[in-house]
Design a protein around this motif. Structure first.
Motif, PDB file in Angstrom:
ATOM      1  N   ARG A  51      14.733 -12.451  54.510  1.00  0.00           N
ATOM      2  CA  ARG A  51      13.309 -12.087  54.492  1.00  0.00           C
ATOM      3  C   ARG A  51      12.519 -13.031  53.622  1.00  0.00           C
ATOM      4  O   ARG A  51      13.036 -13.662  52.683  1.00  0.00           O
ATOM      5  CB  ARG A  51      13.144 -10.626  54.084  1.00  0.00           C
ATOM      6  CG  ARG A  51      13.138 -10.201  52.613  1.00  0.00           C
ATOM      7  CD  ARG A  51      14.105 -10.845  51.705  1.00  0.00           C
ATOM      8  NE  ARG A  51      14.175 -10.245  50.399  1.00  0.00           N
ATOM      9  CZ  ARG A  51      13.606 -10.723  49.287  1.00  0.00           C
ATOM     10  NH1 ARG A  51      12.904 -11.835  49.308  1.00  0.00           N
ATOM     11  NH2 ARG A  51      13.758 -10.125  48.132  1.00  0.00           N
ATOM     12  N   PRO A  71       6.151 -12.313  50.564  1.00  0.00           N
ATOM     13  CA  PRO A  71       5.008 -12.729  49.744  1.00  0.00           C
ATOM     14  C   PRO A  71       4.130 -11.543  49.328  1.00  0.00           C
ATOM     15  O   PRO A  71       4.130 -10.499  49.987  1.00  0.00           O
ATOM     16  CB  PRO A  71       4.221 -13.648  50.691  1.00  0.00           C
ATOM     17  CG  PRO A  71       4.516 -13.103  52.055  1.00  0.00           C
ATOM     18  CD  PRO A  71       5.931 -12.572  51.996  1.00  0.00           C
ATOM     19  N   SER A  72       3.399 -11.742  48.247  1.00  0.00           N
ATOM     20  CA  SER A  72       2.393 -10.763  47.822  1.00  0.00           C
ATOM     21  C   SER A  72       1.034 -11.312  48.240  1.00  0.00           C
ATOM     22  O   SER A  72       0.733 -12.475  47.948  1.00  0.00           O
ATOM     23  CB  SER A  72       2.431 -10.590  46.300  1.00  0.00           C
ATOM     24  OG  SER A  72       3.694 -10.107  45.923  1.00  0.00           O
ATOM     25  N   GLU A  83       4.559  -7.638  50.080  1.00  0.00           N
ATOM     26  CA  GLU A  83       4.800  -6.954  48.807  1.00  0.00           C
ATOM     27  C   GLU A  83       3.459  -6.699  48.117  1.00  0.00           C
ATOM     28  O   GLU A  83       2.973  -7.521  47.334  1.00  0.00           O
ATOM     29  CB  GLU A  83       5.763  -7.788  47.950  1.00  0.00           C
ATOM     30  CG  GLU A  83       7.094  -7.968  48.689  1.00  0.00           C
ATOM     31  CD  GLU A  83       8.319  -8.041  47.812  1.00  0.00           C
ATOM     32  OE1 GLU A  83       8.234  -8.615  46.711  1.00  0.00           O
ATOM     33  OE2 GLU A  83       9.371  -7.530  48.241  1.00  0.00           O
ATOM     34  N   TYR A  90       8.248  -3.953  40.649  1.00  0.00           N
ATOM     35  CA  TYR A  90       8.796  -4.973  41.544  1.00  0.00           C
ATOM     36  C   TYR A  90      10.309  -4.771  41.709  1.00  0.00           C
ATOM     37  O   TYR A  90      10.831  -4.765  42.833  1.00  0.00           O
ATOM     38  CB  TYR A  90       8.482  -6.371  40.989  1.00  0.00           C
ATOM     39  CG  TYR A  90       9.425  -7.424  41.522  1.00  0.00           C
ATOM     40  CD1 TYR A  90       9.450  -7.739  42.877  1.00  0.00           C
ATOM     41  CD2 TYR A  90      10.325  -8.070  40.679  1.00  0.00           C
ATOM     42  CE1 TYR A  90      10.347  -8.675  43.377  1.00  0.00           C
ATOM     43  CE2 TYR A  90      11.217  -9.009  41.165  1.00  0.00           C
ATOM     44  CZ  TYR A  90      11.229  -9.305  42.523  1.00  0.00           C
ATOM     45  OH  TYR A  90      12.117 -10.215  43.019  1.00  0.00           O
TER      46      TYR A  90
HETATM   47  N1  GLU Z   1       6.908 -10.833  46.146  1.00  0.00           N
HETATM   48  C1  GLU Z   1       7.535 -11.835  45.344  1.00  0.00           C
HETATM   49  C2  GLU Z   1       6.606 -13.031  45.249  1.00  0.00           C
HETATM   50  O1  GLU Z   1       5.625 -13.129  45.993  1.00  0.00           O
HETATM   51  C3  GLU Z   1       8.872 -12.286  45.899  1.00  0.00           C
HETATM   52  C4  GLU Z   1       9.928 -11.325  45.556  1.00  0.00           C
HETATM   53  C5  GLU Z   1      11.319 -11.580  46.119  1.00  0.00           C
HETATM   54  O2  GLU Z   1      11.476 -12.425  47.009  1.00  0.00           O
HETATM   55  O3  GLU Z   1      12.240 -10.893  45.669  1.00  0.00           O
HETATM   56  O4  GLU Z   1       6.834 -13.877  44.413  1.00  0.00           O
END
Ligand code: GLU
Length: 281
Positions: free
Chosen positions: A11, A14-15, A45, A196
């Motif tokens: 997967r 991204p946020s 995310e 997170y």
């Molecule tokens: N959402 C996180 C980010 O944008 C990535 C988290 C992950 O891949 O575990 O940096």
């Protein structure tokens, strides 16, 4: 002889807090290539509601489609998964591993005898609220994991296998590091109902991710993730932490760094092939 092969599933998570840049393009392309010939998932995310915007989410789909990526649908959004995180949190609470905390960052700094860098989430919590009980929690409290108790529950070493080049091989998460450097991490933030770390392990397991691919800045956090997986009875995926794309001064790219935004490259006439070349693929 019967041969069972597990379908590979990776997967990109991204946020939606800003424009995707070259580093994200690299991360997404690596994740997709690691899945081949299995499934590549995109996960949004967006638990930090104060920083996430629908427009950035729409831009993620546009940019990734332009790059030529395709992904399984429907796409999961973490904001739609709060019930799953609450169940996982309730399990940790039922094991007696959590306590409410009302300390601000300033309170924590003031309680530390010397400034310290700490673990992935910052300084090791000095334990001010550790004696508080969950039945005294208020809606403005964060919830922390009592690290000493959590580690005491774990019978076996927290091992994981890394397939990325920088840390390739078998690892055992260091209990000493978790206890003395990370300490009692926040497992549920007051404004989110999760963290997170909790959300990512719950979702990676629920989506059957076989190899977590992400930037090497999250390598240390993997030790926390292995602990949570063990506490929640979740399987350990493989981990693949890739190198980060840096600017010419060696700094990692940030979302505010507009010059490397994929949308900017697109607007200036670059092709997806140009982007691949720029990130060394
Ligand atoms: N959402 C996180 C980010 O944008 C990535 C988290 C992950 O891949 O575990 O940096």
């Amino acid at each position: 002889m019967a041969c069972s092969t597990k379908l590979k599933r990776t997967r990109f998570a991204p946020s939606p807090t800003g424009p995707l840049h070259l580093g994200h393009a690299y991360a997404a392309l690596v994740a997709q290539s690691r899945a081949d010939p299995g499934q590549f998932l995109l996960r949004i995310e967006d638990i930090d509601r104060s920083r996430c915007r629908p427009a950035w989410e729409a831009a993620i789909y546009d940019d990734l489609a332009w790059l030529g990526l395709t992904w399984q649908t429907p796409v999961w959004r973490q904001s739609g998964r709060l019930g799953a995180y609450q169940s996982a949190l309730n399990h940790l609470i039922s094991l007696g591993l959590c306590y409410p905390c009302r300390c601000s960052r300033a309170d924590i700094r003031a309680a530390l005898s010397a400034p310290q860098e700490g673990g992935p989430d910052g300084p090791c919590y000095p334990g001010t609220c550790r004696a508080r009980q969950m039945h005294d929690a208020t809606p403005t409290d964060a919830i922390r994991l009592n690290m000493a108790r959590a580690l005491a529950r774990i019978g076996a070493p927290l091992s994981f296998t890394e397939t990325g080049t920088t840390h390739a091989g078998a690892h055992v998460a260091s209990e000493e590091w978790l206890l003395t450097t990370c300490g009692d991490i926040i497992i549920s933030r007051r404004d989110m109902g999760t963290s997170y770390h909790l959300a990512v392990v719950v979702d990676d397991a629920a989506q059957g991710i076989t190899e977590v691919t992400r930037g090497e800045d999250l390598f240390a956090a993997t030790h926390i993730h292995r602990l949570l997986q063990a506490l929640l009875g979740l399987p350990a995926p493989l981990y693949h932490h890739h190198t980060l794309i840096r600017d010419e001064t060696g700094r990692r790219l940030a979302k505010r760094d507009d010059a490397r935004a994929l949308a900017r490259f697109r607007a200036e006439g670059a092709t997806p092939q140009d982007v691949r070349r720029l990130v060394g693929l």
